[in-house]
Design a protein around this motif. Structure first.
Motif, PDB file in Angstrom:
ATOM      1  N   ALA A  66       2.941  55.568 -41.480  1.00  0.00           N
ATOM      2  CA  ALA A  66       1.753  54.951 -42.077  1.00  0.00           C
ATOM      3  C   ALA A  66       0.624  54.744 -41.076  1.00  0.00           C
ATOM      4  CB  ALA A  66       2.131  53.602 -42.697  1.00  0.00           C
ATOM      5  N   ALA A  67       0.856  55.066 -39.806  1.00  0.00           N
ATOM      6  CA  ALA A  67      -0.143  54.785 -38.768  1.00  0.00           C
ATOM      7  C   ALA A  67      -1.329  55.737 -38.858  1.00  0.00           C
ATOM      8  CB  ALA A  67       0.503  54.886 -37.393  1.00  0.00           C
ATOM      9  N   PHE A  68      -2.512  55.197 -38.576  1.00  0.00           N
ATOM     10  CA  PHE A  68      -3.725  56.017 -38.508  1.00  0.00           C
ATOM     11  C   PHE A  68      -3.883  56.510 -37.070  1.00  0.00           C
ATOM     12  CE2 PHE A  68      -8.262  56.713 -37.875  1.00  0.00           C
ATOM     13  CZ  PHE A  68      -8.570  57.492 -38.986  1.00  0.00           C
ATOM     14  N   ALA A  79       6.496  52.596 -40.251  1.00  0.00           N
ATOM     15  CA  ALA A  79       5.344  52.193 -39.443  1.00  0.00           C
ATOM     16  C   ALA A  79       4.735  53.383 -38.711  1.00  0.00           C
ATOM     17  CB  ALA A  79       5.767  51.116 -38.446  1.00  0.00           C
ATOM     18  N   SER A 128       4.337  57.507 -49.615  1.00  0.00           N
ATOM     19  CA  SER A 128       3.683  57.818 -48.348  1.00  0.00           C
ATOM     20  C   SER A 128       3.925  59.281 -48.026  1.00  0.00           C
ATOM     21  CB  SER A 128       4.244  56.941 -47.222  1.00  0.00           C
ATOM     22  OG  SER A 128       5.611  57.265 -46.981  1.00  0.00           O
ATOM     23  N   SER A 168       1.357  58.755 -33.286  1.00  0.00           N
ATOM     24  CA  SER A 168       1.289  57.286 -33.299  1.00  0.00           C
ATOM     25  C   SER A 168       2.673  56.711 -33.005  1.00  0.00           C
ATOM     26  CB  SER A 168       0.766  56.800 -34.648  1.00  0.00           C
ATOM     27  OG  SER A 168      -0.515  57.318 -34.914  1.00  0.00           O
ATOM     28  N   ASN A 225       1.640  51.406 -37.249  1.00  0.00           N
ATOM     29  CA  ASN A 225       1.018  50.499 -38.215  1.00  0.00           C
ATOM     30  C   ASN A 225       2.051  49.452 -38.624  1.00  0.00           C
ATOM     31  OD1 ASN A 225      -0.279  49.176 -40.261  1.00  0.00           O
ATOM     32  ND2 ASN A 225      -0.447  50.943 -41.620  1.00  0.00           N
ATOM     33  N   HIS A 226       2.070  48.330 -37.894  1.00  0.00           N
ATOM     34  CA  HIS A 226       3.090  47.312 -38.145  1.00  0.00           C
ATOM     35  C   HIS A 226       2.862  46.540 -39.435  1.00  0.00           C
ATOM     36  CE1 HIS A 226       3.262  47.883 -33.689  1.00  0.00           C
ATOM     37  NE2 HIS A 226       4.555  47.904 -33.967  1.00  0.00           N
ATOM     38  N   SER A 227       1.674  46.622 -39.985  1.00  0.00           N
ATOM     39  CA  SER A 227       1.359  45.823 -41.178  1.00  0.00           C
ATOM     40  C   SER A 227       1.418  46.646 -42.459  1.00  0.00           C
ATOM     41  CB  SER A 227      -0.032  45.198 -41.033  1.00  0.00           C
ATOM     42  OG  SER A 227      -1.024  46.208 -40.905  1.00  0.00           O
ATOM     43  N   TYR A 228       2.092  47.808 -42.401  1.00  0.00           N
ATOM     44  CA  TYR A 228       2.094  48.648 -43.604  1.00  0.00           C
ATOM     45  C   TYR A 228       2.873  47.999 -44.742  1.00  0.00           C
ATOM     46  CZ  TYR A 228       6.922  50.416 -43.110  1.00  0.00           C
ATOM     47  OH  TYR A 228       8.288  50.538 -43.050  1.00  0.00           O
ATOM     48  N   GLN A 243       2.723  44.854 -46.261  1.00  0.00           N
ATOM     49  CA  GLN A 243       2.015  43.580 -46.354  1.00  0.00           C
ATOM     50  C   GLN A 243       2.747  42.588 -47.246  1.00  0.00           C
ATOM     51  OE1 GLN A 243      -1.986  44.498 -47.524  1.00  0.00           O
ATOM     52  NE2 GLN A 243      -2.499  45.420 -45.565  1.00  0.00           N
TER      53      GLN A 243
END
Length: 457
Positions: free
Chosen positions: A203-205, A200, A229, A155, A215-218, A220
């Motif tokens: 944390a990406a899927f 990011a 993590s 990712s 994952n830019h919104s990890y 929040q």
């Protein structure tokens, strides 16, 4: 110009325009390795693809010199390097190094943590890669390395864009807080942007096939300590230890401990220590009783009570050990407390009385985790021949603190602290207080060893 996956994104004419017309206007350039080679070659003698840290440093310096860009951040994600090689080169050249905040901490970082590796294994988590990636910032102040554990992930699509946006955001926040715009971004802000980008990626899927998005919104919400993590499973404990690396090393690698492992510690020094440690354990048990009193849920009450019972069993070991070394129970109980012992135990009780349950947890954690660290370190040294149990009068002590019963308590303590911080993240002021408590108890632990070594009162 060149993507993370290695694809060329600009034709030669556009590259020339970027080098000649755009770069003179910027204050910070962030090329990856292939881009840096192309840009540097366009402004002078062609350079080879770097293979070592020395090559990377030379490339970053050449890029800044040839383009006259005030600051260059060379992104090293295309080249994985052995951690030990990076450490050795950085030390030899006197380079400033900022290590990432991941849970993997070891001697190469100037910090030693056996208990984190043990905790990872107990949770079925793989230890981090022995390889690292190095980003290099070259500006008017010199050269700084940002070294991070390699995140194994597909990712990575948009990694460069993400980092650039994070750098711009960090610079904007820095400007707002200071009230004035700096000529270029600070090293601290660069470190935060790199840390965000690493998180990011981690944390990406994994979506689809090939290189997927980050994952830019990890994040929040803003947190002083990130959530655990795969990249950083023990963020709170790692943060505390990194807050005082010199103190931590002085504590868990103290000459007193080294001499115990070799069996060379003078017997009077150990007897003085073990008697004082018995006194300390009484107050340590009281502190856990105080924790049970202050707790409001049955799980926490039980946890504190269980540890108090564990301490009682540990104190029985001290009584037996004292008798083995010629100290009777009467002498053990009648010997007064030394200043270092009293200062340490009363500090913990004072924190527990003044503060809340989390304050107390942090105050007692240094003893629990530190002794586990010492036990595991000595166990490793037994395997390498740097310590011995043969004819070692302190073999029982080594076995007890490296044994499954004690290390199991350490694992539970680490898990408990991480869960508490994840569920109730501290404010900046709260984190500063917890960090201050931790640093003080680490200092007091170090002084406790020294008291034993000096046989001081």
């Amino acid at each position: 110009m060149v993507s993370t996956s290695g694809h060329t994104l600009l034709p030669d004419s556009a590259t020339r325009a970027l080098v000649d017309e755009l770069l003179p206007l910027v204050s910070l350039a962030t090329p990856n390795i292939p881009e840096a080679v192309v840009i540097a070659g366009a402004k002078g003698e062609a350079l080879q693809q770097p293979k070592t840290l020395d090559d990377l440093v030379a490339l970053a310096a050449a890029l800044r010199e040839r383009t006259t860009v005030p600051s260059v951040l060379l992104k090293g994600g295309h080249l994985s390097l052995p951690r030990k090689d990076v450490t050795a080169t950085a030390k030899a050249r006197g380079l400033t190094v900022t290590w990432d905040a991941s849970g993997e901490i070891n001697e190469d970082d100037g910090v030693d943590v056996e208990v984190i590796s043990d905790w990872l294994a107990s949770e079925g988590l793989a230890a981090g890669s022995p390889d690292v990636v190095v980003d290099i910032l070259v500006d008017a102040t010199g050269t700084r390395l940002f070294v991070g554990t390699k995140v194994e992930s597909t990712s990575t699509h948009g990694t460069g864009c993400t980092l650039s946006a994070a750098l711009a955001s960090a610079y904007a926040l820095e400007t707002r807080r200071s009230g004035k715009a700096a000529a270029t971004i600070s090293a601290e802000a660069v470190g935060k942007a790199i840390e965000y980008t690493q998180g990011a990626i981690a944390a990406a899927f994994p979506l689809g096939r090939g290189h997927g998005p980050l994952n830019h919104s990890y994040l929040q919400s803003q947190r002083t300590i990130p959530l655990p993590s795969a990249h950083n499973p023990t963020p709170f404990i790692s943060y505390l230890i990194r807050s005082c690396p010199d103190l931590w090393r002085q504590y868990v690698r103290h000459p007193f401990v080294d001499q115990i492992g070799k069996g060379t510690l003078p017997l009077p020094a150990f007897k003085h220590y073990i008697v004082q440690d018995y006194h300390y354990l009484r107050h340590y048990a009281r502190a856990h009783g105080l924790g049970a009193y202050k707790s409001t849920d049955m799980d926490s009450i039980k946890a504190f009570a269980d540890i108090a019972l564990h301490i009682a069993a540990e104190s029985n070991m001290h009584v037996a050990m004292c008798e083995k070394f010629g100290v009777s129970p009467e002498e053990l109980h009648s010997t007064p407390e030394a200043a270092a012992s009293a200062a340490y135990s009363r500090f913990i009780l004072d924190i527990g009385t003044q503060g809340d349950v989390l304050d107390l947890y942090v105050a007692v954690a240094s003893c629990l985790i530190g002794y586990g660290e010492v036990g595991l370190w000595l166990q490793r040294r037994l395997q390498t021949g740097q310590a011995t149990l043969d004819n070692n009068p302190y073999a029982r002590w080594i076995s007890d603190y490296s044994g499954g019963d004690y290390i199991g308590a350490v694992r539970r303590g680490i898990s408990n602290l991480e869960q508490r911080i994840a569920a109730d993240p501290p404010t900046p002021a709260r984190l500063a207080r917890l960090t201050s408590i931790w640093q003080e108890v680490v200092r007091l632990e170090r002084d406790f060893w020294q008291m034993g070594l000096d046989q001081s009162w």
